[in-house]
Design an enzyme around this catalytic site. Structure first.
Site, PDB file in Angstrom:
ATOM      1  N   GLY A  30       1.052  -1.015   0.611  1.00 56.26           N
ATOM      2  CA  GLY A  30      -0.001  -0.017  -0.175  1.00 56.26           C
ATOM      3  C   GLY A  30       0.775   0.994   0.390  1.00 56.26           C
ATOM      4  N   ASP A  31       0.534   2.172  -0.037  1.00 59.38           N
ATOM      5  CA  ASP A  31       0.923   3.782  -0.002  1.00 59.38           C
ATOM      6  C   ASP A  31      -0.402   4.574   0.290  1.00 59.38           C
ATOM      7  OD1 ASP A  31       3.512   5.301  -0.770  1.00 59.38           O
ATOM      8  OD2 ASP A  31       1.930   5.942  -1.723  1.00 59.38           O
ATOM      9  N   THR A  32       0.135   5.864   0.623  1.00 65.45           N
ATOM     10  CA  THR A  32      -0.647   6.566   1.691  1.00 65.45           C
ATOM     11  C   THR A  32      -0.140   8.229   1.763  1.00 65.45           C
ATOM     12  OG1 THR A  32      -1.540   5.007   3.359  1.00 65.45           O
ATOM     13  CG2 THR A  32      -1.972   7.334   3.487  1.00 65.45           C
TER      14      THR A  32
END
Length: 196
Positions: free
Chosen positions: A72-74
């Protein structure tokens, strides 16, 4: 029996969320160099590309594997700009000065990779911060330790600075659990089967 789940992230929040939902997993952090992906003005496309590249990087480290790789990436997005993790304390102070008393988006994209099939999904939540006084910003950063958080704040320790959260709080923490559920369903996998 469910396929093994590999979390391609060293994020303590992502680990915490999977543990909270009693999903067994192993951790193989992605060593993908995020600077290889440039931002072109679309936060969703940017985070999806980063999540996808991280998944491919983990698959190269853990191949062959009959497992589900989750990455994931935020990011925080405000006024056409993106805010990732601050480079240092001065950067964190500037981020909070920019975001205070404003509403901004928190965008998380996740990627699920299984046997070469890549699926990505994204979620966006809105966060409104209070008007944090200048003399409180540095003490907040020091007390909470937000140098490892995009936007330089921690929603789990936001008591005095959070005015409003609209959307999925798990998304703000880095793992939108409903998005994960839907992506796994596309692989004919039920997230409930992982829960102990």
């Amino acid at each position: 029996m469910s396929l093994p789940l590999v979390l391609g992230s060293s994020s303590p929040r992502r680990k915490f969320i999977l543990e909270k939902f009693r999903v067994p997993f192993t951790v193989i952090p992605s060593n993908f160099d995020e600077s290889k992906v440039s931002y072109s003005g679309d936060p969703i496309a940017y985070t999806q590309e980063l999540a996808a590249q991280k998944a491919y990087a983990v698959s190269e480290l853990h191949s062959p594997c009959d497992c589900i790789i989750l990455t994931g990436d935020t990011i925080v997005s405000y006024d056409g700009r993106i805010f990732t993790k601050p480079q240092d304390k001065a950067d964190a102070i500037q981020m909070l000065k920019t975001l205070r008393n404003q509403t901004h988006d928190v965008v998380t994209s996740i990627a699920v990779l299984h046997k070469g099939k890549l699926l990505t999904g994204s979620e966006t939540s809105q966060i409104s911060l209070t008007m944090i006084p200048d003399h409180r910003i540095e003490s907040y950063i020091d007390t909470v330790g937000t140098l490892n958080n995009c936007g330089a704040y921690d929603v789990c320790h936001g008591g005095l600075i959070l005015k409003k959260v609209h959307g999925c709080v798990y998304n703000v923490q880095g793992l939108p659990i409903q998005t994960l559920k839907y992506l796994l369903e596309e692989l004919n996998i039920d997230l409930w089967d992982y829960s102990i």
